[in-house]
Write a protein that holds these residues in place. Structure first.
Motif, PDB file in Angstrom:
ATOM      1  N   PHE A 195       0.261  11.650   3.128  1.00 55.89           N
ATOM      2  CA  PHE A 195       1.187  12.550   2.442  1.00 55.89           C
ATOM      3  C   PHE A 195       1.258  12.231   0.951  1.00 55.89           C
ATOM      4  N   TYR A 196       1.452  10.963   0.627  1.00 50.90           N
ATOM      5  CA  TYR A 196       1.604  10.583  -0.772  1.00 50.90           C
ATOM      6  C   TYR A 196       0.321  10.787  -1.572  1.00 50.90           C
ATOM      7  N   VAL A 197      -0.819  10.490  -0.977  1.00 50.23           N
ATOM      8  CA  VAL A 197      -2.080  10.562  -1.709  1.00 50.23           C
ATOM      9  C   VAL A 197      -2.589  11.997  -1.827  1.00 50.23           C
ATOM     10  N   PHE A 198      -2.439  12.779  -0.727  1.00 51.62           N
ATOM     11  CA  PHE A 198      -3.098  14.083  -0.720  1.00 51.62           C
ATOM     12  C   PHE A 198      -2.191  15.261  -1.118  1.00 51.62           C
ATOM     13  N   SER A 199      -0.867  15.063  -1.155  1.00 44.64           N
ATOM     14  CA  SER A 199      -0.005  16.175  -1.580  1.00 44.64           C
ATOM     15  C   SER A 199      -0.284  16.586  -3.038  1.00 44.64           C
ATOM     16  N   PRO A 200      -0.525  15.654  -3.964  1.00 41.84           N
ATOM     17  CA  PRO A 200      -0.903  16.094  -5.313  1.00 41.84           C
ATOM     18  C   PRO A 200      -2.245  16.824  -5.332  1.00 41.84           C
ATOM     19  N   ILE A 201      -3.138  16.451  -4.399  1.00 40.96           N
ATOM     20  CA  ILE A 201      -4.431  17.133  -4.331  1.00 40.96           C
ATOM     21  C   ILE A 201      -4.242  18.592  -3.929  1.00 40.96           C
ATOM     22  N   ILE A 202      -3.339  18.810  -2.973  1.00 36.08           N
ATOM     23  CA  ILE A 202      -3.047  20.185  -2.536  1.00 36.08           C
ATOM     24  C   ILE A 202      -2.488  20.991  -3.714  1.00 36.08           C
ATOM     25  N   LEU A 203      -1.576  20.354  -4.487  1.00 30.09           N
ATOM     26  CA  LEU A 203      -1.020  21.035  -5.660  1.00 30.09           C
ATOM     27  C   LEU A 203      -2.110  21.333  -6.693  1.00 30.09           C
ATOM     28  N   THR A 204      -3.029  20.396  -6.841  1.00 34.03           N
ATOM     29  CA  THR A 204      -4.134  20.597  -7.784  1.00 34.03           C
ATOM     30  C   THR A 204      -4.995  21.791  -7.382  1.00 34.03           C
ATOM     31  N   ILE A 205      -5.339  21.851  -6.106  1.00 36.05           N
ATOM     32  CA  ILE A 205      -6.136  22.991  -5.615  1.00 36.05           C
ATOM     33  C   ILE A 205      -5.386  24.304  -5.833  1.00 36.05           C
ATOM     34  N   TYR A 206      -4.064  24.273  -5.631  1.00 36.29           N
ATOM     35  CA  TYR A 206      -3.244  25.468  -5.853  1.00 36.29           C
ATOM     36  C   TYR A 206      -3.316  25.910  -7.314  1.00 36.29           C
ATOM     37  N   PHE A 207      -3.154  24.945  -8.235  1.00 38.41           N
ATOM     38  CA  PHE A 207      -3.171  25.275  -9.662  1.00 38.41           C
ATOM     39  C   PHE A 207      -4.543  25.744 -10.123  1.00 38.41           C
ATOM     40  N   LEU A 208      -5.584  25.311  -9.419  1.00 39.17           N
ATOM     41  CA  LEU A 208      -6.940  25.702  -9.805  1.00 39.17           C
ATOM     42  C   LEU A 208      -7.368  27.033  -9.185  1.00 39.17           C
TER      43      LEU A 208
ATOM     44  N   ILE B  46      13.968   6.541   0.832  1.00 40.03           N
ATOM     45  CA  ILE B  46      14.268   6.393   2.270  1.00 40.03           C
ATOM     46  C   ILE B  46      13.006   6.114   3.086  1.00 40.03           C
ATOM     47  N   PRO B  47      11.914   6.897   2.939  1.00 41.34           N
ATOM     48  CA  PRO B  47      10.711   6.620   3.737  1.00 41.34           C
ATOM     49  C   PRO B  47      10.119   5.235   3.468  1.00 41.34           C
ATOM     50  N   VAL B  48      10.020   4.850   2.205  1.00 39.41           N
ATOM     51  CA  VAL B  48       9.426   3.554   1.871  1.00 39.41           C
ATOM     52  C   VAL B  48      10.298   2.411   2.372  1.00 39.41           C
ATOM     53  N   THR B  49      11.617   2.533   2.197  1.00 41.71           N
ATOM     54  CA  THR B  49      12.534   1.480   2.670  1.00 41.71           C
ATOM     55  C   THR B  49      12.487   1.354   4.187  1.00 41.71           C
TER      56      THR B  49
ATOM     57  N   THR C 293       0.803   6.834  13.002  1.00 38.73           N
ATOM     58  CA  THR C 293       1.710   7.953  12.714  1.00 38.73           C
ATOM     59  C   THR C 293       2.461   7.749  11.403  1.00 38.73           C
ATOM     60  N   LEU C 294       3.333   6.748  11.370  1.00 38.89           N
ATOM     61  CA  LEU C 294       4.162   6.553  10.184  1.00 38.89           C
ATOM     62  C   LEU C 294       3.356   6.008   9.001  1.00 38.89           C
ATOM     63  N   TYR C 295       2.612   4.923   9.191  1.00 40.45           N
ATOM     64  CA  TYR C 295       1.884   4.283   8.098  1.00 40.45           C
ATOM     65  C   TYR C 295       0.806   5.215   7.532  1.00 40.45           C
ATOM     66  N   ILE C 296      -0.107   5.646   8.382  1.00 42.50           N
ATOM     67  CA  ILE C 296      -1.182   6.531   7.920  1.00 42.50           C
ATOM     68  C   ILE C 296      -0.611   7.863   7.435  1.00 42.50           C
ATOM     69  N   GLY C 297       0.449   8.349   8.118  1.00 46.40           N
ATOM     70  CA  GLY C 297       1.066   9.617   7.725  1.00 46.40           C
ATOM     71  C   GLY C 297       1.647   9.554   6.320  1.00 46.40           C
ATOM     72  N   LEU C 298       2.344   8.441   6.003  1.00 54.32           N
ATOM     73  CA  LEU C 298       2.899   8.287   4.660  1.00 54.32           C
ATOM     74  C   LEU C 298       1.793   8.213   3.607  1.00 54.32           C
ATOM     75  N   LEU C 299       0.735   7.445   3.932  1.00 57.11           N
ATOM     76  CA  LEU C 299      -0.370   7.325   2.976  1.00 57.11           C
ATOM     77  C   LEU C 299      -1.012   8.680   2.706  1.00 57.11           C
TER      78      LEU C 299
ATOM     79  N   PHE D 296       0.835  -1.205   0.000  1.00 59.58           N
ATOM     80  CA  PHE D 296       0.000   0.000   0.000  1.00 59.58           C
ATOM     81  C   PHE D 296       0.872   1.258   0.000  1.00 59.58           C
ATOM     82  N   VAL D 297       1.919   1.261   0.807  1.00 61.99           N
ATOM     83  CA  VAL D 297       2.813   2.424   0.850  1.00 61.99           C
ATOM     84  C   VAL D 297       3.559   2.577  -0.476  1.00 61.99           C
ATOM     85  N   VAL D 298       4.023   1.447  -1.035  1.00 55.53           N
ATOM     86  CA  VAL D 298       4.701   1.505  -2.330  1.00 55.53           C
ATOM     87  C   VAL D 298       3.739   2.039  -3.399  1.00 55.53           C
ATOM     88  N   PHE D 299       2.506   1.539  -3.376  1.00 56.75           N
ATOM     89  CA  PHE D 299       1.484   2.013  -4.315  1.00 56.75           C
ATOM     90  C   PHE D 299       1.273   3.518  -4.164  1.00 56.75           C
ATOM     91  N   ALA D 300       1.134   3.996  -2.921  1.00 58.17           N
ATOM     92  CA  ALA D 300       0.896   5.416  -2.678  1.00 58.17           C
ATOM     93  C   ALA D 300       2.074   6.263  -3.156  1.00 58.17           C
TER      94      ALA D 300
END
Length: 484
Positions: free
Chosen positions: A152-165, A109-112, A144-150, A79-83
């Motif tokens: 971050f990886y899933v929603f950071s592009p969403i934040i960028l999308t909202i910024y561009f829009l 580094i985070p995934v490993t 913390t780590l597992y949910i935090g990584l998910l 799941f983390v690798v996928f994210a």
């Protein structure tokens, strides 16, 4: 197994199958490589579904806790690798470049580190542990780590999308069509997760039941983006094809008619044909009167194919004709044309040319061969012979090349065939060449035919010989017959 678990397993299988279809579709239809981010991301999603299916089947069986740990660790890591792959794919689609240091710090580094912690969790219990009843208990690093990584990886592009829009819409990247799809993807995951819980009838752990909504949302996202990419590429291809059709029309219009008008009242018969291997080609022919009594005609083959060859062809044709109109001999024409074509020839293109000047009063033919195929002369009542004379190298090869010339006298009933190597080098499925011998045989077999009939039968025979093999080179021929 209760009906709820059976239903959930069936849905998971559906999600895995959808991802497999998506992977195969992207590889076969959209020509994606297995090493592309989108392919690796889809594979990670399939593995994630597989581990969740395995975990669901061994859940509540404490006697096989080892299998439960393997399934749980595999699920978390995949799941983390996928994210991470999803994040890298989306960030790339948003036009953001990431250097090697960014890849190492942000992904590797985070995934490993998480994979190592997850693999050691059966002994350390830092991420999760299995209870005596076979249930999963979330531990300190899970939230913390597992949910935090998910997140971050899933929603950071969403934040960028909202910024561009919003405030950054003026900096919108070229791949802006993904922005709407990305927002829908983000909305689909919680909606599908809520529907999943509604159907299954109980609140389920975030740990064990995210594969299905993520898989379905991923199918939408990748299919939508890939389809738009294909449509965009197809539009570009269609625009290029339109330009090529226009270029082919311009090129065709620049050549004289395949049947000259003057052959109706002169004692010569001329017929030309040109079949390009691509939309535009490098072969060309030309004919025109220098004065009332002298007709110039030529055939040429430019190096290469396609648009570059066509552009060089147009230049060469224009230059040769310009010098032919005021030079006295074929050697002088090519000497001057060669110098001009060598100027600023940064692409090192060249052309083989055979040019002749026929005096229609005396039927004296003066000619120069610049590295071209030998013409075939068919005398009345005699066999075919090649004019085996080369008066210099191809045009535009060397600036200091000097050309010579020869003369022959044509009689009534004689025929002269000029051709490019696309005719003799046409090959069949056995990689056999058509060859000069077959060209001469066709001339013999069509001795009593008109020039037009001869060329038509010649082209048909070449096409029949090379049936099933794509035309490799332009085929151009010119035949001149002296009327009896």
């Amino acid at each position: 197994m209760i009906a709820q678990d059976r239903l959930y397993l069936e849905l998971l299988f559906v999600g895995a199958i959808l991802l497999i279809i998506l992977l195969v579709n992207n590889i076969l239809l959209y020509k994606q490589k297995i090493t592309d981010y989108i392919s690796r991301m889809t594979i990670a999603g399939i593995v994630m579904c597989a581990f969740e299916i395995a975990w669901t089947m061994v859940e509540k069986h404490p006697e096989i806790n080892t299998l439960a740990y393997i399934a749980g660790c595999g699920y978390c890591i995949s799941f983390v690798v996928f994210a991470a792959l999803l994040n890298r794919y989306l960030v790339g689609k948003l036009g953001i470049e990431i250097n090697k240091i960014g890849l190492i710090i942000g992904y590797i580094i985070p995934v490993t580190a998480f994979a190592i912690l997850c693999i050691s969790t059966p002994w350390t219990h830092l991420v999760f542990k299995m209870t005596e009843t076979g249930r999963v208990q979330e531990m300190v690093l899970f939230g913390t780590l597992y949910i935090g990584l998910l997140y971050f990886y899933v929603f950071s592009p969403i934040i960028l999308t909202i910024y561009f829009l919003t405030i950054g819409r003026k900096k919108k990247p070229e791949n802006a069509e993904i922005l709407g799809s990305l927002l829908i993807f983000c909305i689909m995951i919680p909606v599908l997760y809520w529907l999943q819980q509604l159907i299954l009838g109980e609140k389920l752990s975030n740990y064990e039941n995210l594969s299905l909504p993520v898989s379905i949302a991923l199918v939408y996202l990748v299919t939508n983006v890939s389809t738009k990419t294909v449509l965009k590429s197809r539009a570009k291809v269609e625009a290029i094809e339109t330009d090529l059709r226009i270029a082919a029309k311009i090129q065709t219009d620049a050549l004289p008619p395949t049947t000259p008008e003057f052959d109706k009242y002169l004692n010569i018969d001329m017929k030309c044909c040109l079949n390009t291997a691509k939309e535009v080609g490098g072969d060309f022919y030309d004919y025109f009167f220098i004065d009332e009594n002298r007709m110039c005609f030529l055939i040429a083959d430019v190096s290469g194919k396609g648009t570059p060859a066509a552009l060089f062809m147009m230049t060469a044709k224009t230059i040769i004709k310009d010098y032919a109109l005021f030079k006295e001999s074929t050697s002088e024409i090519l000497n001057e044309a060669n110098v001009r074509l060598c100027e600023n020839n940064k692409e090192s293109m060249f052309a083989t040319v055979w040019i002749g000047i026929l005096d229609i009063r005396t039927m004296t033919l003066q000619y120069t061969n610049a590295g071209h195929n030998y013409p075939i002369l068919q005398r009345k009542g005699k066999g075919c012979e090649e004019l085996e004379t080369v008066h210099g190298l191809m045009l535009a090869a060397f600036e200091n090349t000097q050309y010579d010339q020869s003369e022959i006298h044509l009689e009534k009933g004689d025929r002269l065939l000029l051709y490019t190597d696309g005719a003799t080098e046409a090959h069949n499925k056995n990689n056999e060449l058509y060859g000069v011998e077959k060209v001469e045989k066709m001339l013999e077999d069509t001795r009593d035919c008109s020039g037009e009939e001869t060329l038509n039968k010649m082209v048909d025979d070449i096409n029949s010989f090379a049936k099933g093999v794509s035309q490799f080179d332009d085929i151009t021929m010119v035949i001149i017959s002296i009327k009896e």
